[in-house]
Design an enzyme around this catalytic site. Structure first.
Site, PDB file in Angstrom:
ATOM      1  N   LYS A   1      13.444 -24.450  13.198  1.00  0.00           N
ATOM      2  CA  LYS A   1      13.464 -23.141  13.860  1.00  0.00           C
ATOM      3  C   LYS A   1      13.050 -23.369  15.295  1.00  0.00           C
ATOM      4  O   LYS A   1      11.895 -23.643  15.604  1.00  0.00           O
ATOM      5  CB  LYS A   1      12.479 -22.186  13.158  1.00  0.00           C
ATOM      6  CG  LYS A   1      12.289 -20.856  13.888  1.00  0.00           C
ATOM      7  CD  LYS A   1      13.468 -19.944  13.665  1.00  0.00           C
ATOM      8  CE  LYS A   1      13.205 -18.566  14.267  1.00  0.00           C
ATOM      9  NZ  LYS A   1      13.179 -18.550  15.732  1.00  0.00           N
TER      10      LYS A   1
ATOM     11  N   ARG B   1      18.311 -16.751  20.757  1.00  0.00           N
ATOM     12  CA  ARG B   1      19.569 -16.812  20.016  1.00  0.00           C
ATOM     13  C   ARG B   1      20.722 -16.600  20.986  1.00  0.00           C
ATOM     14  O   ARG B   1      20.652 -15.735  21.877  1.00  0.00           O
ATOM     15  CB  ARG B   1      19.551 -15.730  18.952  1.00  0.00           C
ATOM     16  CG  ARG B   1      20.600 -15.862  17.882  1.00  0.00           C
ATOM     17  CD  ARG B   1      20.261 -16.954  16.884  1.00  0.00           C
ATOM     18  NE  ARG B   1      21.187 -16.970  15.768  1.00  0.00           N
ATOM     19  CZ  ARG B   1      20.971 -16.310  14.638  1.00  0.00           C
ATOM     20  NH1 ARG B   1      19.873 -15.593  14.476  1.00  0.00           N
ATOM     21  NH2 ARG B   1      21.853 -16.392  13.659  1.00  0.00           N
TER      22      ARG B   1
END
Length: 896
Positions: free
Chosen positions: A594, A599
């Site tokens: 992660k 994003r």
């Protein structure tokens, strides 16, 4: 004869045109009946008809009154039109009266505000039979059933006695006229010294002269408060006089205490459900006592209560214009129509007005099925009109709380401060008046609706297309001065109820109980598609309005994932530890790091490259090196990945990347100082092949084919490993943390790509301690070295009905530079300021909060609190509707 009465509902009161008599008009008229002496029922009319005691109270509160006819209860009085009238006690406050009219038209009873429960400081209500009843329905929903008044009063007395015993000063908040006198009478049993705010003292002195007896009391002076009970009006909650009482405990006395989160809403230590209005059961009993042939409901939950009465066998309709929805949308049995001004016939069809009424209706009812039914019929009505498809698309956007489609780059850049300036200039209201009305509604749009009553000059027609054109002009305006002019012109041309919703479109804070899923179901119902088909198509288009047009045309099957039309990213659900991940994955899922970045979707077609953030905004100018690197990709594609500040084969902290966010122009120095890398982890389209319905495993094969031989330092593939055991998950997690990443994402290899959904096919474990994403709803001035900043953040998560529920407060985690920048941002988002330092703000800014554990708590309206919360980072790349939910927090706590 009951059908012969004409009744016109206006925003500022009710008119009986056949006898030229207004009922509780709020702006000056030729002649008006005044039911009681609260400010929202009075105005300086040429002639007033009222009860004796209300007349006395009115003269004390409102100067410049002209002719006044002040009648004892039950006395007959003849109007010039030949209509006979009598007044009967309403039980609301001292002097409150019901109005009974009798003529050849039949008998009509207007309740005014009333309650059937006996009060300690007002006359008991005396319902009388009538053919037609106009009644207030403030608490017209079944959840508003008050406990016995004696029990509530006992609880209030107990609150005061315990506070005094703890060396605290109890402060009770109630309206200066009516509620405070009821509280004063109640406190006679406590045998405690009572101190009244000056406005309450003044009204109480009039009550005494009219024969009402009270226990001893004194006027507030700010001195010697130990052992005393204070009665203050609600708007004095944040007064400087109270702020000086450091050992105070406060309680709001209101029927709205039955609402969830009322303690937080009223910013008090306690709330008690004592009201001067009838509760739901008494509203029904009142109708049964009056035995009317026809009932008209006004105020509060008028529509819902009218429907309840119809189910009981009464002919009942809301006198608010809401009946139009039943005719236009539900096509129920024949009902009275509404003419201009609300007379019992339909108003001309105005598209924006119809949308406003639909939203009003949706905000009042709770049933999803009813909302879907109404909205679907509304959509069908729109497409039957000229340019119907464009209007359908616009209506879908507005119902979603957006001024423009989600993938539209156009921004209004209008904050609450500018909207307040418009209201101030249009209505001539000062900041204090605007704030007072806002505190009563706790909603910007509803406050604007009240403040602008009687101050606008609406035209004969305002269409959805005209609204879109006006909002586009507003977005294109270059400076605040231009925006102010456009907003003034727009507001002056609208009805106040339309302004309420337009203001909500502008701020994005709709609060109408219309979730996106409801709109998707309504589109599906209107055009005969399953809701899931609408949802999937909307995700591909990134525009629910255009999806509705495709549904109308029956062309949903033609929708494909298009280049340069971004879609919402698939999301991962948090889990609390490696064991929970293992239980869910059964050792068959794959783990990726992660990354601690943002994003980002990458679209490449030919030589054109576009980058999109998670909120679908184009971010090309910030990351030119990624655009250049993407030119080397073998094929056209749409990728999902993470943009990370990356140097020397290691991820840099998110704070480094944040320095490059928001840049509108390329900064070559920043590119050298803070290099970035795009880590691709999914492929949604390759060439013309759409892959989102393929499994994650197959999408990885496509991704490998595109990026396997890439050697760019700015474009890489994110590698994964099988996480076959709890030990392996913990090992991978620790490795990810050592190289500067946040944690792990586990993915089901058989999962499709589900845009915008946070299901259980992707799971995340972020830190040795947990984090959640929450939205800031209030900020407070710091102390010591941080006294110049708004540094203390109160934050909330999303409840099951999309409401915001507080879960904690954090003071640490941001640098002084970040605090300085965000202080200016929050000042622009401030809705109100209290205690000189506490800013309630628009819920726009998302923060990632780290904490050690979650525990139950009565302090927050979520019922939860975070142990040792701290701000991990600002999430300026996220919107408020992307925050974590109460259910996710409960799962992290271990309750799900």
């Amino acid at each position: 004869m009951a059908n012969d009465w004409k009744i016109q509902q206006f925003p500022h009161g009710i008119l009986l045109p056949q006898i030229d008599l207004w009922l509780d008009a709020r702006i000056p008229q030729k002649c008006s009946f005044i039911s009681h002496a609260h400010f929202d029922h009075m105005a300086r009319h040429q002639k007033v008809i009222t009860s004796q005691w209300t007349g006395r109270l009115m003269r004390a509160r409102l100067s410049g009154l002209k002719e006044s006819v002040e009648l004892p209860y039950h006395q007959h009085h003849l109007l010039e039109t030949g209509t006979e009238l009598q007044l009967y006690p309403a039980g609301h406050i001292l002097g409150s009266a019901q109005l009974l009219l009798k003529s050849e038209l039949g008998s009509l009873l207007y309740s005014g505000d009333f309650k059937l429960r006996d009060g300690l400081s007002s006359e008991p209500c005396q319902p009388v039979p009538a053919d037609v009843l106009i009644m207030e329905t403030t608490y017209g929903l079944p959840q508003y059933i008050f406990p016995p008044s004696q029990e509530v009063m006992a609880d209030i007395i107990k609150f005061c006695i315990e506070a005094v015993e703890d060396n605290k000063v109890p402060v009770l908040f109630g309206y200066s006229l009516g509620k405070s006198q009821e509280l004063l009478s109640c406190l006679s049993q406590a045998e405690l010294p009572i101190v009244l705010h000056s406005s309450i003292y003044r009204m109480t002195e009039i009550y005494k002269k009219l024969g009402v007896k009270f226990p001893p009391y004194a006027k507030f002076s700010g001195e010697s408060l130990s052992g005393k009970v204070l009665l203050f009006p609600p708007n004095a909650n944040r007064s400087s006089a109270l702020q000086k009482i450091s050992n105070r405990v406060t309680a709001a006395i209101t029927g709205w205490a039955l609402n969830p989160g009322a303690v937080f809403r009223y910013q008090c230590d306690a709330v008690f459900p004592l009201s001067d209005h009838a509760d739901f059961n008494d509203l029904v009993r009142y109708v049964e006592l009056v035995k009317p042939k026809k009932v008209y409901t006004v105020h509060g939950s008028a529509k819902e209560f009218a429907l309840h009465l119809r189910n009981l066998g009464f002919e009942a309709w809301a006198l608010t214009g809401d009946n139009q929805l039943e005719f236009d949308l539900l096509q129920q049995t024949k009902t009275p129509q509404l003419a201009k001004g609300g007379e019992a016939i339909l108003q001309p069809n105005r598209e924006l007005q119809q949308l406003a009424r639909l939203l009003d209706e949706c905000s009042r009812i709770t049933g999803v099925i009813s909302k879907v039914e109404m909205i679907s019929k509304y959509f069908l009505d729109l497409v039957a009109k000229e340019t119907g498809e464009r209007k359908l698309s616009l209506a879908v956007n507005y119902l979603s709380g957006r001024a423009f489609p989600q993938n539209n780059q156009k921004k209004l850049n209008v904050g609450i401060a500018l909207l307040r300036r418009v209201v101030s200039q249009v209505a001539g209201r000062n900041k204090g008046e605007i704030r007072e009305v806002y505190l009563r509604h706790q909603d910007t749009g509803s406050a604007f609706e009240e403040l602008l009553q009687g101050y606008t000059q609406p035209g004969s027609h305002f269409s959805l297309i005209e609204l879109d054109e006006s909002l586009s002009l507003l977005a294109d305006a270059r400076n605040p001065g231009q925006k102010l002019k456009y907003l003034q012109a727009l507001f002056l041309d609208l009805e106040p109820t339309e302004i309420k919703w337009v203001a909500k479109f502008i701020t994005g804070d709709l609060r109408a109980g219309v979730k996106e899923g409801v709109i998707e179901e309504a589109i599906g119902k209107a055009f005969s598609y399953p809701a899931d088909s609408i949802k999937d198509a909307s995700m591909l288009l990134g525009d629910l309005g255009q999806t509705a047009i495709h549904a109308h045309k029956a062309t949903l099957d033609r929708i494909k994932l298009s280049y340069f039309s971004p879609i919402k990213p698939m999301l991962a659900s948090p889990e609390k530890d490696a064991e929970a991940l293992m239980t869910r994955s059964q050792g068959r899922w794959y783990a990726e790091d992660k990354m601690d970045g943002i994003r980002c979707q990458l679209h490449r077609k030919g030589n054109e490259i576009q980058l999109f953030s998670r909120d679908l905004n184009r971010i090309n100018t910030m990351f030119s090196e990624i655009l250049e690197a993407a030119l080397s990709l073998k094929e056209d594609c749409v990728l999902d990945g993470e943009l990370v500040a990356f140097q020397d084969e290691k991820a840099l902290p998110f704070a480094s990347l944040q320095k490059r966010l928001g840049r509108k122009e390329i900064d070559l120095f920043l590119e050298e100082d803070i290099p970035v890398c795009y880590f691709a982890f999914d492929c949604m389209k390759r060439g013309e092949e759409m892959l989102i319905y393929n499994s994650w495993r197959k999408r990885q094969i496509a991704l490998q084919a595109l990026l396997s031989d890439q050697n760019s330092s700015h474009l890489r593939i994110l590698h994964y490993q099988l996480a076959e055991s709890t030990q392996k998950i913990e090992e991978l997690f620790c490795r990810a943390r050592r190289v500067g990443n946040e944690g792990l994402i586990l993915k089901n290899p058989e999962s499709n790509y589900s845009p915008g959904r946070r299901g259980m096919q992707w799971l995340k474990l972020k830190k040795a301690y947990a984090t959640i994403d929450a939205v800031v709803i209030a900020v407070e001035q710091g102390h010591g070295k941080r006294k110049e900043y708004l540094s203390d953040y109160t934050f909330a998560v999303k409840g099951r009905n999309e409401e915001l529920l507080t879960i904690g407060k954090a003071y640490s985690g941001l640098s002084n530079q970040e605090l300085e920048e965000m202080t200016e941002v929050f000042k622009g988002l401030t809705i109100e300021v209290s205690k000189g330092r506490y800013h309630k703000v628009e819920p726009r800014i998302v923060v990632e909060i780290a904490f050690d554990s979650i525990q139950s708590s009565k302090r927050h309206d979520s019922g939860l609190s975070l142990r040792f919360p701290r701000i991990h980072r600002l999430r300026l790349d996220k919107k408020a509707d992307e925050i974590d939910t109460l259910d996710q927090c409960l799962r992290l706590k271990g309750d799900h």
